[in-house]
Scaffold this motif. Structure first.
Motif, mmCIF file in Angstrom:
data_model
loop_
_atom_site.group_PDB
_atom_site.id
_atom_site.type_symbol
_atom_site.label_atom_id
_atom_site.label_comp_id
_atom_site.label_asym_id
_atom_site.label_seq_id
_atom_site.Cartn_x
_atom_site.Cartn_y
_atom_site.Cartn_z
ATOM 1 N N GLU A 312 64.163 40.245 64.889
ATOM 2 C CA GLU A 312 63.867 38.877 64.449
ATOM 3 C C GLU A 312 62.389 38.683 64.149
ATOM 4 O OE1 GLU A 312 65.436 36.180 67.333
ATOM 5 O OE2 GLU A 312 67.444 37.080 67.284
ATOM 6 N N ASN A 313 61.525 39.227 65.007
ATOM 7 C CA ASN A 313 60.076 39.078 64.803
ATOM 8 C C ASN A 313 59.436 40.279 64.128
ATOM 9 O OD1 ASN A 313 60.289 36.614 66.132
ATOM 10 N ND2 ASN A 313 59.729 37.474 68.119
ATOM 11 N N ASP A 314 60.217 41.350 63.923
ATOM 12 C CA ASP A 314 59.717 42.582 63.305
ATOM 13 C C ASP A 314 58.417 43.025 63.974
ATOM 14 O OD1 ASP A 314 59.763 44.750 61.608
ATOM 15 O OD2 ASP A 314 58.872 43.701 59.904
ATOM 16 N N GLY A 315 58.422 43.044 65.302
ATOM 17 C CA GLY A 315 57.221 43.355 66.062
ATOM 18 C C GLY A 315 56.991 44.839 66.244
ATOM 19 N N ASP A 316 55.835 45.162 66.793
ATOM 20 C CA ASP A 316 55.433 46.525 67.100
ATOM 21 C C ASP A 316 56.322 47.052 68.235
ATOM 22 O OD1 ASP A 316 54.095 48.806 68.201
ATOM 23 O OD2 ASP A 316 52.176 48.096 67.428
ATOM 24 N N TYR A 317 57.026 48.148 67.984
ATOM 25 C CA TYR A 317 57.921 48.704 68.993
ATOM 26 C C TYR A 317 57.212 48.942 70.320
ATOM 27 C CZ TYR A 317 60.282 52.383 71.632
ATOM 28 O OH TYR A 317 60.827 53.131 72.648
ATOM 29 N N ARG A 318 55.979 49.413 70.280
ATOM 30 C CA ARG A 318 55.262 49.770 71.504
ATOM 31 C C ARG A 318 55.047 48.579 72.426
ATOM 32 N NH1 ARG A 318 49.943 51.936 69.059
ATOM 33 N NH2 ARG A 318 50.249 49.925 68.015
ATOM 34 N N ASP A 319 55.044 47.368 71.835
ATOM 35 C CA ASP A 319 54.802 46.178 72.644
ATOM 36 C C ASP A 319 55.972 45.849 73.569
ATOM 37 O OD1 ASP A 319 52.330 45.894 71.492
ATOM 38 O OD2 ASP A 319 52.965 44.399 70.017
ATOM 39 N N LEU A 320 57.107 46.506 73.377
ATOM 40 C CA LEU A 320 58.225 46.293 74.292
ATOM 41 C C LEU A 320 57.867 46.681 75.724
ATOM 42 C CD1 LEU A 320 61.343 47.550 72.290
ATOM 43 C CD2 LEU A 320 60.807 45.193 72.919
ATOM 44 N N PHE A 321 56.863 47.541 75.885
ATOM 45 C CA PHE A 321 56.507 48.023 77.215
ATOM 46 C C PHE A 321 55.479 47.145 77.911
ATOM 47 C CE2 PHE A 321 58.094 51.533 74.732
ATOM 48 C CZ PHE A 321 59.074 52.031 75.576
ATOM 49 N N THR A 322 54.954 46.144 77.207
ATOM 50 C CA THR A 322 53.999 45.203 77.810
ATOM 51 C C THR A 322 54.450 43.756 77.657
ATOM 52 O OG1 THR A 322 52.715 45.203 75.739
ATOM 53 C CG2 THR A 322 52.035 46.743 77.465
ATOM 54 N N LEU A 323 55.567 43.535 76.992
ATOM 55 C CA LEU A 323 56.043 42.190 76.668
ATOM 56 C C LEU A 323 56.432 41.421 77.933
ATOM 57 C CD1 LEU A 323 56.573 40.662 73.953
ATOM 58 C CD2 LEU A 323 58.967 41.343 74.205
ATOM 59 N N GLY A 356 53.875 40.723 88.168
ATOM 60 C CA GLY A 356 54.149 42.148 88.293
ATOM 61 C C GLY A 356 55.165 42.666 87.301
ATOM 62 N N ARG A 357 55.594 41.824 86.356
ATOM 63 C CA ARG A 357 56.609 42.247 85.385
ATOM 64 C C ARG A 357 56.033 42.234 83.972
ATOM 65 N NH1 ARG A 357 61.766 42.605 87.578
ATOM 66 N NH2 ARG A 357 62.050 41.421 89.524
ATOM 67 N N ALA A 358 56.076 43.374 83.355
ATOM 68 C CA ALA A 358 55.664 43.489 81.955
ATOM 69 C C ALA A 358 56.456 44.636 81.339
ATOM 70 C CB ALA A 358 54.167 43.755 81.840
ATOM 71 N N GLY A 466 48.576 55.359 90.072
ATOM 72 C CA GLY A 466 49.159 56.588 89.547
ATOM 73 C C GLY A 466 48.446 57.047 88.298
ATOM 74 N N GLU A 467 49.086 57.979 87.596
ATOM 75 C CA GLU A 467 48.497 58.543 86.385
ATOM 76 C C GLU A 467 49.611 58.978 85.456
ATOM 77 O OE1 GLU A 467 44.927 61.552 85.958
ATOM 78 O OE2 GLU A 467 46.798 62.674 86.146
ATOM 79 N N LEU A 468 49.474 58.666 84.183
ATOM 80 C CA LEU A 468 50.426 59.105 83.170
ATOM 81 C C LEU A 468 49.717 60.035 82.199
ATOM 82 C CD1 LEU A 468 53.119 59.098 81.688
ATOM 83 C CD2 LEU A 468 52.451 56.959 80.575
ATOM 84 N N ASP A 469 49.905 61.312 82.388
ATOM 85 C CA ASP A 469 49.379 62.329 81.492
ATOM 86 C C ASP A 469 47.896 62.111 81.168
ATOM 87 O OD1 ASP A 469 51.935 63.449 81.413
ATOM 88 O OD2 ASP A 469 52.533 62.168 79.747
ATOM 89 N N GLY A 470 47.112 61.952 82.210
ATOM 90 C CA GLY A 470 45.671 61.825 82.050
ATOM 91 C C GLY A 470 45.165 60.404 81.990
ATOM 92 N N THR A 471 46.065 59.426 81.977
ATOM 93 C CA THR A 471 45.649 58.019 81.947
ATOM 94 C C THR A 471 45.895 57.401 83.317
ATOM 95 O OG1 THR A 471 46.207 57.800 79.602
ATOM 96 C CG2 THR A 471 46.005 55.764 80.883
ATOM 97 N N PRO A 472 44.839 57.144 84.093
ATOM 98 C CA PRO A 472 45.019 56.552 85.427
ATOM 99 C C PRO A 472 45.254 55.048 85.333
ATOM 100 C CG PRO A 472 42.697 56.920 85.009
ATOM 101 C CD PRO A 472 43.426 57.458 83.801
ATOM 102 N N TYR A 473 45.918 54.491 86.361
ATOM 103 C CA TYR A 473 46.150 53.057 86.423
ATOM 104 C C TYR A 473 46.324 52.673 87.886
ATOM 105 C CZ TYR A 473 50.826 55.004 86.580
ATOM 106 O OH TYR A 473 51.908 55.760 86.915
ATOM 107 N N ASP A 477 51.295 46.834 85.703
ATOM 108 C CA ASP A 477 50.813 46.440 84.380
ATOM 109 C C ASP A 477 50.014 47.568 83.742
ATOM 110 O OD1 ASP A 477 52.000 44.013 84.763
ATOM 111 O OD2 ASP A 477 50.142 42.886 85.047
ATOM 112 N N GLY A 478 49.271 48.318 84.559
ATOM 113 C CA GLY A 478 48.539 49.465 84.041
ATOM 114 C C GLY A 478 49.484 50.542 83.535
ATOM 115 N N LEU A 479 50.590 50.765 84.250
ATOM 116 C CA LEU A 479 51.592 51.705 83.775
ATOM 117 C C LEU A 479 52.191 51.230 82.456
ATOM 118 C CD1 LEU A 479 53.566 54.087 84.017
ATOM 119 C CD2 LEU A 479 54.993 52.654 85.496
#
Length: 571
Positions: A312-323, A356-358, A466-473, A477-479
């Motif tokens: 509907e909004n034709d949004g950036d797929y990647r934003d599903l993980f921070t929405l 705590g939810r994103a 934690g850390e995701l493949d070299g990216t610490p958080y 929300d950081g994850l």
């Protein structure tokens, strides 16, 4: 009229005429160049033509489209087979069991009887003999040719029409009724492999291309999850699908149809393994709020969120993980600890930054599905994040793993999941895999086994770092941000989408095509509809490997090559 009034308003000399001619030629050259401009898509050998079994939804859509939405389907469908992370790929590898055969036969009997019943005949048949005891070969041929064309997704050959008309004639003679004869012949069509399986065929004049009707079939099931309609079949018959322009026109039409949204829903439901909810159970004493209705609501919450954002909004797929925008029912509101005033229906909600939810990975659908019946599971959740959203292979645990030591500490006071799972780091057979799963899952320990937010476990503050493949958080929300920005996140989606479209894993010769597809996905601002359009209108989508050129080792080589160089082999 005076002679001078007939003179042209503007007088062009010979030099001016030459300039006009040059300008016209330049325009023609530009138009021609635009018509043949190279899209940048690399040449590819494609893959083998596929034989894919219809999914339950595709079967139901087929019956509804051909005979009407009120036709009952009595048979049950066995659990689908999943391969390379998708049921859509498993349909090209699954066989057909005796149970499935029985159910197809049961459904076919009911469907054929209903279609040829006295109540339905007027809407299903354009002709009928004056005396039902007399066999009308012309009427039978017209009915069976028309229905067969839609059921088999291609025109029937003359010998096929003769075969099914012959069955109808024999049935009518045995039963003494024209319509009963048609019913038996229609039943035979409904249990035929040409209906139950999507059998792709190669163009005899171009052995590296699918024939027009296989093109129509692949295009339609990919974009609508349903068989080709009459317009698409006519386009195949008229040769419109032999040109890029014709394919683009049909792809745009199908994407604009009402069925497209449902197709995207079906893809993400498949990708997120929502079929596993049928076997999900939770301890009612520990999680009294969890039941079958909540499980259905949880799946719908995620799918509604995805559809609104990417379609509907034709949004950036990647934003599903921070929405943070989503929808909740009252039952989901209880689990999410978010008030929902309405007793029925869906309420739009935006989670607060401190909730705590994103992202969809923080939805109940993901958290509950990848947990144990009585508690959360950092390992299952970390495994799912790697497999589902990053397409990274994580091997199954060795058969001799001893879980006793971990289980002994589950309910001890002041012991958290991070404490228990530290054992993995000291066990050589576990450490290699768990070091890439557990850190991600431990960040999601801010949610219990059904997905309710918490800050403490067994009286101890939960460490979410934690850390995701070299990216610490340091937080969930950081994850979420790390998942969004991970280079494998969009690559995984593009690969999943393509493999769902063709029904198989990436072939060795398609690795550069996949790179091109991901680059185009980025250029299109990670738009899912644009990604699907790119696939549907690409040369590679209809290219097949001639039998003599196929190699037995293509699939394994492609899997190693298409995971990307950013992470390497996570096992």
């Amino acid at each position: 009229m005076p002679e001078e009034s007939k003179a042209p308003l503007i007088s062009i000399g010979s030099r001016g005429k030459r300039l006009v001619v040059y300008a016209v030629l330049a325009i023609l050259v530009m138009v021609f160049a635009l018509a043949v401009i190279d899209s940048g898509e690399p040449e590819t050998t494609g893959g083998p033509p596929m034989v894919r079994r219809l999914t339950e939804e595709q079967y139901r859509n087929s019956i509804s489209d051909i005979f009407g939405p009120d036709i009952e389907i009595a048979g049950r469908f066995e659990r689908p087979f999943r391969a390379h992370g998708l049921i859509a790929v498993g349909t090209g590898q699954a066989g057909i069991s005796p149970f499935a055969v029985e159910q197809y036969e049961a459904s076919a009997q009911i469907i054929a009887a209903t279609v040829l019943s006295e109540e339905q005949r007027a809407s299903q048949l354009d002709c009928s003999p004056a005396d039902a005891r007399q066999f009308d070969v012309v009427c039978a041929s017209a009915f069976l040719s028309d229905k067969g064309r839609m059921l088999f997704r291609r025109p029937l050959a003359d010998f096929e029409v003769q075969h099914y008309v012959g069955l109808a004639r024999n049935g009518a003679e045995q039963l003494g009724d024209f319509h009963d004869g048609l019913r038996l012949s229609l039943y035979a069509m409904l249990v035929a492999p040409d209906f139950l399986f999507r059998i792709e065929r190669v163009d005899p004049e171009h052995p590296d291309q699918l024939d027009p009707f296989s093109r129509a079939e692949r295009l339609s099931f990919f974009l609508t999850n349903a068989p080709p309609d009459d317009e698409l079949l006519r386009a195949a018959e008229d040769g419109d699908l032999d040109s890029t322009r014709g394919i683009r026109a049909q792809a745009d039409r199908l994407i604009a149809s009402d069925r497209f949204e449902g197709t995207v829903r079906n893809f993400f439901s498949d990708m997120m393994e929502f079929d596993s909810f049928g076997e999900l159970a939770k301890d009612p004493e520990i999680y009294p709020a969890f039941n079958s209705d909540l499980a259905l609501d949880a799946q719908e919450q995620t799918l509604k969120t995805i559809i609104e954002h990417v379609v509907e909004n034709d949004g950036d797929y990647r934003d599903l993980f921070t929405l943070r925008d989503t929808y909740l029912t009252r039952a989901l509101g209880v689990v999410n600890r978010t008030p929902v005033p309405a007793r029925e229906g869906w309420q739009p909600v935006t989670f607060a930054p401190d909730a705590g939810r994103a992202g969809i990975q923080s939805h109940v659908s993901f958290l509950a599905l990848h947990s144990h019946p009585g508690r959360s599971s950092p390992t299952l959740r970390g495994y799912a994040l790697r497999q589902v959203f990053l397409c990274q292979e994580v091997p199954d645990p060795p058969s001799n793993v001893n879980f006793t030591e971990i289980e002994e500490h589950v309910n001890e006071a002041n012991v958290t999941a991070r404490d228990r799972l530290s054992i993995h780091n000291t066990e050589p057979s576990c450490a290699g895999c768990h070091k890439v799963m557990d850190p991600l899952g431990l960040t999601l320990e801010s949610f219990d086994g059904v997905g309710t937010f918490r800050t403490h476990e067994n009286g101890e503050l939960i460490d979410l770092s934690g850390e995701l493949d070299g990216t610490p958080y340091a937080t969930a929300d950081g994850l979420a941000e790390a998942l969004r920005d991970h280079p494998e996140t969009p690559r995984c989606l593009a690969q999943r989408m393509y493999t769902a479209a063709v029904g198989r894993d990436i072939e060795w010769g398609e690795r550069y095509y996949l790179d091109w597809l991901i680059d185009e996905f980025a250029d299109d601002d990670y738009s899912v509809p644009d990604l699907m359009r790119r696939i549907a209108t690409s040369e590679n989508f209809f290219t097949v490997t001639p039998p003599r050129a196929r190699r037995s080792d293509t699939t394994a080589g492609a899997r190693a090559d298409t995971r990307g160089s950013a992470q390497g082999d996570i096992s």
